[in-house]
Design an enzyme around this catalytic site. Structure first.
Site, mmCIF file in Angstrom:
data_model
loop_
_atom_site.group_PDB
_atom_site.id
_atom_site.type_symbol
_atom_site.label_atom_id
_atom_site.label_comp_id
_atom_site.label_asym_id
_atom_site.label_seq_id
_atom_site.Cartn_x
_atom_site.Cartn_y
_atom_site.Cartn_z
ATOM 1 N N VAL A 1 0.844 -1.200 0.000
ATOM 2 C CA VAL A 1 0.000 0.000 0.000
ATOM 3 C C VAL A 1 0.880 1.251 0.000
ATOM 4 O O VAL A 1 2.096 1.182 0.215
ATOM 5 C CB VAL A 1 -0.966 0.010 1.211
ATOM 6 C CG1 VAL A 1 -1.915 -1.174 1.145
ATOM 7 C CG2 VAL A 1 -0.206 0.014 2.521
ATOM 8 N N THR B 1 2.646 4.688 1.127
ATOM 9 C CA THR B 1 3.233 5.178 2.381
ATOM 10 C C THR B 1 3.695 6.619 2.145
ATOM 11 O O THR B 1 4.890 6.904 2.139
ATOM 12 C CB THR B 1 4.437 4.308 2.804
ATOM 13 O OG1 THR B 1 5.329 4.176 1.661
ATOM 14 C CG2 THR B 1 4.017 2.926 3.239
ATOM 15 N N SER C 1 5.919 -2.417 0.569
ATOM 16 C CA SER C 1 5.969 -0.948 0.594
ATOM 17 C C SER C 1 7.315 -0.496 1.144
ATOM 18 O O SER C 1 7.982 -1.232 1.870
ATOM 19 C CB SER C 1 4.885 -0.392 1.530
ATOM 20 O OG SER C 1 3.606 -0.787 1.122
ATOM 21 N N ALA D 1 19.061 3.281 -0.903
ATOM 22 C CA ALA D 1 19.237 3.169 -2.357
ATOM 23 C C ALA D 1 18.611 4.381 -3.045
ATOM 24 O O ALA D 1 19.236 5.011 -3.911
ATOM 25 C CB ALA D 1 18.593 1.867 -2.864
ATOM 26 N N ASN D 2 17.394 4.725 -2.654
ATOM 27 C CA ASN D 2 16.749 5.876 -3.291
ATOM 28 C C ASN D 2 17.496 7.172 -2.979
ATOM 29 O O ASN D 2 17.625 8.042 -3.841
ATOM 30 C CB ASN D 2 15.281 5.978 -2.861
ATOM 31 C CG ASN D 2 14.392 5.116 -3.749
ATOM 32 O OD1 ASN D 2 14.865 4.491 -4.697
ATOM 33 N ND2 ASN D 2 13.111 5.074 -3.444
ATOM 34 N N PHE E 1 20.712 7.520 -2.444
ATOM 35 C CA PHE E 1 21.951 7.557 -3.245
ATOM 36 C C PHE E 1 21.648 7.900 -4.704
ATOM 37 O O PHE E 1 22.378 8.671 -5.337
ATOM 38 C CB PHE E 1 22.687 6.213 -3.174
ATOM 39 C CG PHE E 1 23.705 6.158 -2.062
ATOM 40 C CD1 PHE E 1 23.315 6.329 -0.742
ATOM 41 C CD2 PHE E 1 25.045 5.927 -2.324
ATOM 42 C CE1 PHE E 1 24.236 6.274 0.288
ATOM 43 C CE2 PHE E 1 25.982 5.879 -1.307
ATOM 44 C CZ PHE E 1 25.584 6.051 0.006
ATOM 45 N N CYS F 1 8.533 8.730 -5.098
ATOM 46 C CA CYS F 1 9.342 8.150 -4.014
ATOM 47 C C CYS F 1 10.606 8.901 -3.605
ATOM 48 O O CYS F 1 10.914 8.943 -2.419
ATOM 49 C CB CYS F 1 9.691 6.710 -4.367
ATOM 50 S SG CYS F 1 8.216 5.674 -4.398
ATOM 51 N N LYS G 1 9.973 11.745 -1.088
ATOM 52 C CA LYS G 1 9.331 11.151 0.099
ATOM 53 C C LYS G 1 10.332 10.312 0.899
ATOM 54 O O LYS G 1 10.409 10.413 2.124
ATOM 55 C CB LYS G 1 8.150 10.306 -0.372
ATOM 56 C CG LYS G 1 7.804 9.099 0.458
ATOM 57 C CD LYS G 1 6.593 8.387 -0.078
ATOM 58 C CE LYS G 1 6.873 7.143 -0.898
ATOM 59 N NZ LYS G 1 7.398 5.989 -0.186
#
Ligand code: NAD
Ligand code: UGA
Length: 456
Positions: free
Chosen positions: A86, A88, A127, A219-220, A222, A272, A275
């Site tokens: 879902v 987030t 998620s 990861a996001n 970086f 993403c 966020k």
């Protein structure tokens, strides 16, 4: 037959479950969601999301071992493994507003799972969640005297929109985190076996729960940090006549740096990156780590600077006024090959242009419906025109905001002929042939390459 239920039929739940169902015909996959329209669309060939190659994968498995339903409770009850996929989003209220993750949808799912389950289950966090969410979830799941055992795993998703099918078919890695207990190890093994159907085992990494949860946010962070780094350099390139594409190539050939995610742009968008970085910032702050929090926050600050800088350049080059000038925005999706407009830099650009009283015409091959919903407050300043030639007709400027391949192939001579003069072209994706456009007569601005003008 193993039965999987996935709660959440969105950009992640839909494609990931379709791929599992395609690859594992002996696993039954039920995707459930409270959004009736979405579920209805998954049952047709007009899928609720645009993703190249997705329809073929869905068609292969749908009705065989892939099912979509709004009956969340039944889906959970029947399943051995429940993926929770879902949304987030960033919290918009109360403590941590603007930074922390809003976990209300996740917790609702945990409560529902606890409420309706009558047999032991593996619960998989699909998620993206703050590190240590699994701990809270376990407390919710095991509260009271429920005899059912739930084993929580973290299995974050790394697919990127637009390339989701390839990313799922051939991922760099799959990450599975679980407890280092007997039941934890057994649950990890169950999930490993599913992915190992089509993914080489050496690419399936297993870790403890907290490393897995934190690796996703990291990861996001970086990836986004690379985009902000090259965008910071793009501003310096424009000031010094260096060319950001040349600089990116020169540094990207260093194997320690690598060539990917070095494309200067108008800024990163998508649901993403921002966020997840803000969530990382919030987590650092929660643990009293002020400097790491500030370090990561700068990635978002730089992104906002880049978006704003683009509009400022437009305004200054168009003689400091764009009031009532027609500006064609080519591309509204946050990247090519998706219809997703969440956090698209185009939203910020359109808002800033509208604040200067420009008349905006938005064009996009896949994102028109979503684009229309993004900025209701600007309805009297924004029009929509799917045909890019019509959008540019009579315009003072064209701004390319999404890297759709089709924009490389447009007949810019035709566009130029139909525009007001001087005709301005702002390439927010650094993807067009700027010399050729300049020769045609355009005034050309490109990120990290600067401004070419015929004006004295
Ligand atoms: P999304 O908004 O497209 O889909 C989420 C779905 O969950 C919605 O359809 C919603 O109706 C449903 N939902 C919410 N609460 C529910 C409930 N209680 N019961 C049943 N259904 C419920 O979101 P998404 O883009 O698929 O992202 C989902 C998660 O995956 C997020 O945590 C995101 O950070 C992460 N993620 C997204 C991507 C991406 O490319 N979009 C990639 C990797 C990870
Ligand atoms: C990103 C990650 O790449 C995925 O691994 C991750 O699973 C996903 O976020 C997620 O967690 O949601 P996505 O946002 O779909 O995927 O798309 P990206 O390809 O990462 O692009 C993000 C933004 O950065 C886009 O606006 C894109 O145009 C921009 N970008 C990307 C650049 O400006 N320059 C680049 O070099 C690369």
């Amino acid at each position: 037959m193993t039965k999987i239920c996935c709660i959440g039929a969105g950009y992640v739940g839909g494609p990931t479950m379709a791929m599992i169902a395609k690859q594992c015909p002996d696993v039954q996959v039920n995707v459930v969601d409270i959004n009736e329209n979405r579920i209805a669309a998954w049952q047709t060939d007009e899928l609720p999301i645009y993703e190249p190659g997705l329809l073929e994968v869905v068609q292969e498995a749908r009705g065989r071992n892939l099912f979509f339903s709004t009956d969340v409770d039944q889906g959970i009850r029947d399943a051995d493994i429940v993926f929770v996929s879902v949304n987030t989003p960033t919290k918009t209220f109360g403590e941590g507003a603007g930074c922390a993750s809003d976990l209300q949808y996740w917790e609702l799912c945990a409560r529902r799972i606890k409420e309706v389950s009558t047999s032991d289950k593996i619960i998989v966090e699909k998620s993206t969640l703050p590190v240590r969410t699994a701990e809270a979830m376990e407390r919710v799941l095991h509260a009271g005297d429920n005899p059912v055992h739930f084993e929580v795993l973290s299995n974050p998703e790394f697919l990127a929109e637009g390339t989701a099918i390839d990313d799922l078919h051939n991922p760099d890695r799959v990450l599975i985190g679980g407890h280092e207990t007997e039941t934890g190890r057994k649950a990890i093994q169950t999930l490993v076996e599913i992915y190992a159907t089509w993914i080489p085992r050496e690419r399936i990494l297993t870790t403890n729960l907290w490393s897995s949860e934190l690796s996703k946010l990291t990861a996001n962070a970086f990836l986004a940090q690379r985009v902000s780094s090259i965008n910071a350099i793009s501003a310096l390139c424009e000031a010094t006549e260096a060319d950001v594409a040349e600089v990116a190539h020169a540094i990207g050939t260093d194997s320690r740096i690598g060539p990917k995610f070095l494309k200067a742009s108008i800024g990163f968008g998508g649901s993403c990156f921002k966020k997840d970085i803000l969530n990382l910032v919030y987590l650092c702050e929660t643990y009293g780590l002020k400097e790491p929090a500030e370090y990561w926050r700068q990635v978002v600050v730089m992104n906002e600077y880049q978006e704003k800088r683009f509009v400022t350049t437009m305004l200054h080059s168009m003689f400091n006024t764009i009031a009532n000038k027609r500006i064609a925005v080519l591309g509204f999706a946050f990247k090519a090959d998706t219809g997703d407009t969440r956090e698209s830099p185009a939203i910020k650009v359109c808002r800033e242009l509208a604040a200067e009283h420009a008349t905006i015409v938005v064009s996009d091959p896949e994102a028109m419906e979503n684009a229309k919903l993004e900025m209701p407050e600007l309805a009297d300043r924004i029009g929509f025109e799917e045909d890019p030639y019509k959008a540019a007709e009579g315009a003072h400027a064209v701004a390319v905001l999404t890297d759709w391949k089709l924009y490389k192939e447009l007949d810019f001579r035709r566009i130029y002929d139909g525009m007001q003069k001087p005709a301005f072209l702002f390439d927010g994706r650094n993807m067009l042939d700027h010399d050729a456009l300049f020769e045609m007569g355009f005034e050309v601005y490109s990120i990290g390459k600067g401004y070419k003008t015929h004006l004295k």
